[in-house]
Design a protein around this motif. Structure first.
Motif, PDB file in Angstrom:
ATOM      1  N   ALA A  24       7.463  -8.674  -6.603  1.00 59.50           N
ATOM      2  CA  ALA A  24       7.129  -8.617  -5.180  1.00 59.50           C
ATOM      3  C   ALA A  24       6.571  -9.943  -4.684  1.00 59.50           C
ATOM      4  N   LEU A  25       5.794 -10.626  -5.511  1.00 56.41           N
ATOM      5  CA  LEU A  25       5.286 -11.945  -5.126  1.00 56.41           C
ATOM      6  C   LEU A  25       6.430 -12.929  -4.917  1.00 56.41           C
ATOM      7  N   GLN A  26       7.379 -12.904  -5.829  1.00 58.50           N
ATOM      8  CA  GLN A  26       8.528 -13.799  -5.680  1.00 58.50           C
ATOM      9  C   GLN A  26       9.340 -13.444  -4.446  1.00 58.50           C
ATOM     10  N   GLN A  27       9.494 -12.156  -4.201  1.00 59.65           N
ATOM     11  CA  GLN A  27      10.235 -11.718  -3.022  1.00 59.65           C
ATOM     12  C   GLN A  27       9.545 -12.167  -1.739  1.00 59.65           C
ATOM     13  N   ALA A  28       8.208 -12.246  -1.780  1.00 59.24           N
ATOM     14  CA  ALA A  28       7.437 -12.664  -0.612  1.00 59.24           C
ATOM     15  C   ALA A  28       7.412 -14.177  -0.434  1.00 59.24           C
ATOM     16  N   GLY A  29       8.006 -14.910  -1.378  1.00 58.53           N
ATOM     17  CA  GLY A  29       8.079 -16.353  -1.261  1.00 58.53           C
ATOM     18  C   GLY A  29       6.986 -17.116  -1.970  1.00 58.53           C
ATOM     19  N   ALA A  30       6.141 -16.429  -2.716  1.00 57.91           N
ATOM     20  CA  ALA A  30       5.084 -17.102  -3.461  1.00 57.91           C
ATOM     21  C   ALA A  30       5.663 -17.776  -4.702  1.00 57.91           C
ATOM     22  N   GLU A  31       5.056 -18.880  -5.108  1.00 59.63           N
ATOM     23  CA  GLU A  31       5.425 -19.535  -6.361  1.00 59.63           C
ATOM     24  C   GLU A  31       4.602 -18.909  -7.475  1.00 59.63           C
ATOM     25  N   VAL A  32       5.264 -18.269  -8.412  1.00 57.14           N
ATOM     26  CA  VAL A  32       4.578 -17.500  -9.452  1.00 57.14           C
ATOM     27  C   VAL A  32       4.706 -18.205 -10.795  1.00 57.14           C
ATOM     28  N   GLN A 145     -17.764  -2.582  -3.862  1.00 59.77           N
ATOM     29  CA  GLN A 145     -18.211  -3.451  -2.775  1.00 59.77           C
ATOM     30  C   GLN A 145     -19.687  -3.781  -2.873  1.00 59.77           C
ATOM     31  N   ALA A 146     -20.466  -2.903  -3.523  1.00 57.88           N
ATOM     32  CA  ALA A 146     -21.881  -3.213  -3.747  1.00 57.88           C
ATOM     33  C   ALA A 146     -22.039  -4.374  -4.720  1.00 57.88           C
ATOM     34  N   ILE A 147     -21.031  -4.594  -5.569  1.00 56.93           N
ATOM     35  CA  ILE A 147     -21.043  -5.693  -6.535  1.00 56.93           C
ATOM     36  C   ILE A 147     -20.328  -6.906  -5.971  1.00 56.93           C
ATOM     37  N   ASN A 148     -19.188  -6.660  -5.361  1.00 52.84           N
ATOM     38  CA  ASN A 148     -18.367  -7.725  -4.779  1.00 52.84           C
ATOM     39  C   ASN A 148     -17.885  -7.246  -3.410  1.00 52.84           C
ATOM     40  N   PRO A 149     -18.461  -7.768  -2.332  1.00 51.34           N
ATOM     41  CA  PRO A 149     -18.093  -7.308  -0.984  1.00 51.34           C
ATOM     42  C   PRO A 149     -16.612  -7.466  -0.672  1.00 51.34           C
ATOM     43  N   ARG A 150     -15.939  -8.384  -1.346  1.00 48.08           N
ATOM     44  CA  ARG A 150     -14.519  -8.596  -1.094  1.00 48.08           C
ATOM     45  C   ARG A 150     -13.694  -7.715  -2.044  1.00 48.08           C
ATOM     46  N   THR A 151     -13.905  -6.413  -1.906  1.00 49.77           N
ATOM     47  CA  THR A 151     -13.183  -5.413  -2.695  1.00 49.77           C
ATOM     48  C   THR A 151     -12.300  -4.598  -1.767  1.00 49.77           C
ATOM     49  N   TYR A 152     -11.057  -4.349  -2.200  1.00 48.06           N
ATOM     50  CA  TYR A 152     -10.079  -3.645  -1.389  1.00 48.06           C
ATOM     51  C   TYR A 152      -9.379  -2.591  -2.241  1.00 48.06           C
ATOM     52  N   TYR A 153      -8.785  -1.622  -1.573  1.00 46.80           N
ATOM     53  CA  TYR A 153      -8.069  -0.555  -2.278  1.00 46.80           C
ATOM     54  C   TYR A 153      -6.653  -0.994  -2.580  1.00 46.80           C
ATOM     55  N   TRP A 154      -6.281  -0.921  -3.850  1.00 45.69           N
ATOM     56  CA  TRP A 154      -4.912  -1.149  -4.299  1.00 45.69           C
ATOM     57  C   TRP A 154      -4.292   0.211  -4.566  1.00 45.69           C
ATOM     58  N   ALA A 335       5.169  -3.823  -0.239  1.00 47.91           N
ATOM     59  CA  ALA A 335       4.148  -3.496   0.761  1.00 47.91           C
ATOM     60  C   ALA A 335       2.750  -3.802   0.245  1.00 47.91           C
ATOM     61  N   ARG A 336       2.496  -3.502  -1.017  1.00 44.88           N
ATOM     62  CA  ARG A 336       1.160  -3.750  -1.576  1.00 44.88           C
ATOM     63  C   ARG A 336       0.880  -5.257  -1.659  1.00 44.88           C
ATOM     64  N   ILE A 337       1.884  -6.025  -2.059  1.00 47.13           N
ATOM     65  CA  ILE A 337       1.701  -7.464  -2.195  1.00 47.13           C
ATOM     66  C   ILE A 337       1.515  -8.125  -0.834  1.00 47.13           C
ATOM     67  N   ALA A 338       2.147  -7.594   0.195  1.00 46.37           N
ATOM     68  CA  ALA A 338       1.907  -8.120   1.541  1.00 46.37           C
ATOM     69  C   ALA A 338       0.425  -8.018   1.889  1.00 46.37           C
ATOM     70  N   GLN A 339      -0.209  -6.914   1.507  1.00 48.04           N
ATOM     71  CA  GLN A 339      -1.639  -6.733   1.729  1.00 48.04           C
ATOM     72  C   GLN A 339      -2.444  -7.729   0.903  1.00 48.04           C
ATOM     73  N   VAL A 340      -2.064  -7.906  -0.357  1.00 48.35           N
ATOM     74  CA  VAL A 340      -2.775  -8.815  -1.241  1.00 48.35           C
ATOM     75  C   VAL A 340      -2.710 -10.247  -0.710  1.00 48.35           C
ATOM     76  N   LEU A 341      -1.539 -10.688  -0.348  1.00 53.49           N
ATOM     77  CA  LEU A 341      -1.387 -12.057   0.134  1.00 53.49           C
ATOM     78  C   LEU A 341      -2.150 -12.281   1.431  1.00 53.49           C
ATOM     79  N   LYS A 342      -2.201 -11.278   2.289  1.00 52.86           N
ATOM     80  CA  LYS A 342      -2.966 -11.399   3.536  1.00 52.86           C
ATOM     81  C   LYS A 342      -4.444 -11.615   3.231  1.00 52.86           C
ATOM     82  N   VAL A 343      -4.946 -10.884   2.243  1.00 57.28           N
ATOM     83  CA  VAL A 343      -6.353 -11.049   1.857  1.00 57.28           C
ATOM     84  C   VAL A 343      -6.591 -12.425   1.240  1.00 57.28           C
ATOM     85  N   LEU A 344      -5.724 -12.828   0.317  1.00 58.46           N
ATOM     86  CA  LEU A 344      -5.918 -14.104  -0.355  1.00 58.46           C
ATOM     87  C   LEU A 344      -5.800 -15.274   0.609  1.00 58.46           C
ATOM     88  N   GLU A 345      -4.871 -15.186   1.537  1.00 57.42           N
ATOM     89  CA  GLU A 345      -4.705 -16.280   2.498  1.00 57.42           C
ATOM     90  C   GLU A 345      -5.896 -16.409   3.427  1.00 57.42           C
TER      91      GLU A 345
END
Length: 347
Positions: A24-32, A145-154, A335-345
């Motif tokens: 999915a990362l490759q499909q999204a255009g990321a260099e893996v 999130q109590a440990i790491n505020p930048r926590t998201y649901y996968w 779809a999941r990787i689109a969410q991940v990349l949005k967060v990382l970017e």
């Protein structure tokens, strides 16, 4: 975006998540850039055992020593190739010192945790060592999130190229009345043993070492651990599939069990995508995804009743199977990787 994608270190189950993320990362255009932790663990163990034999007076290497050696190259490769992120799948085989070194070098790290809530202590520790966390259990997000505020649901996902109604080239597998592919945790053994399988061709595949020699389920074990492609083929050939969620913390008899999970496991998405009627035990997310479809059993007796009903009523079984793919069509790795990349970017 350039990412160093770190393999989980195991060659089955969670390795399918890594493959889905990778594609999915490759499909999204990321260099893996791949980091084969599984192979490095094997090599590191062999090297340390050889070194130990040549130095009999020295302390014998531990499992932690093996993981430390296997993970050493993560930092070197991240710096040499100037990656934007190190993305780790699972993380249970990552030595914490590797994450500490990455942080000291100001290399950004993210981890997709796949073992929540069965390895909370270890995963909570890991969450404090990375920049971004994705966890596969939605009920656990506040705790992380109590440990790491930048926590998201996968949320788990399926691969439509592998999990679909037809299959490009169908694998030669048995066509069972009912099939289950997975690890035989004690709660699954107890559930399946409580059901009457007389007159039903049940196929169990995976790791069922916990079964005693006299356990009546042993006669239904038809294969050991198999890859995801064969698993999908088995689903397509079966008349009815089974999903049972794990509750065991660890593997064995008398282990602790979790009680507060809400998220579906990958098997639910994969069975549905293959277009075959299946019956599952209950979790809250099952209702969210499948609504009021009559596929949920809260007891072994109810599951047996549903299975026997669908085996006897082909039209109804086929009608349910035909509805399932559309309900999970949006739950893909893309779809999941689109969410991940949005967060990382944005981090």
């Amino acid at each position: 975006m350039r990412l160093l994608l770190v393999h989980p270190g195991a060659s089955w189950s969670v390795a399918d998540v890594w493959r889905g993320v990778h594609d999915a990362l490759q499909q999204a255009g990321a260099e893996v850039i791949e980091y084969n932790l599984c192979g490095r663990i094997e090599f590191a163990g062999q090297w340390l055992r050889l070194a130990s034999k040549r130095n009999p007076g020295k302390p014998k290497p531990t499992a932690a020593d093996t993981l430390y050696l296997a993970c050493q190259g993560i930092l070197e490769r991240a710096l040499r190739l100037n990656v934007d992120w190190v993305l780790i799948v699972s993380g249970t085989y990552i030595h914490p010192e590797a994450l500490s070194l990455l942080r000291k070098a100001h290399v950004k790290t993210a981890c997709i945790l796949t073992e929540t809530p069965y390895a909370d202590e270890q995963e909570h520790f890991l969450a404090g060592l990375v920049d971004v966390v994705f966890t596969n259990e939605r009920a656990a997000v506040p705790g992380f999130q109590a440990i790491n505020p930048r926590t998201y649901y996968w949320q788990h996902a399926m691969d439509p190229h592998r999990h679909n109604e037809h299959g490009d080239t169908e694998e030669p597998v048995a066509a069972h009345d009912v099939v289950f592919v997975g690890t035989g945790f004690e709660e699954r053994v107890a559930w399946l043993r409580a059901m009457d399988w007389d007159g039903i061709d049940l196929g169990l595949y995976g790791g069922w070492d916990i079964l005693g020699s006299r356990n009546p389920l042993r006669r239904y074990v038809r294969g050991e651990i198999i890859d995801n492609k064969l698993t999908a083929a088995l689903y397509r050939q079966a008349r009815v599939g089974i999903n049972l969620h794990r509750t065991s913390v660890g593997f064995g008899r008398g282990v602790a069990h979790i009680t507060n999970a809400e998220s579906m496991n990958p098997r639910c998405y994969e069975l549905a995508a293959c277009g075959r009627c299946f019956v599952t035990d209950w979790r809250a997310e099952v209702d969210d995804v499948f609504g009021d479809l009559p596929i949920v059993a809260r007891t072994p007796a109810e599951m047996e009743r549903l299975i026997r009903h669908y085996l006897a009523h082909e039209d109804e079984r086929i009608r349910i199977g035909e509805q399932l793919p559309a309900l999970v069509a949006g739950h893909t790795f893309d779809a999941r990787i689109a969410q991940v990349l949005k967060v990382l970017e944005g981090t």
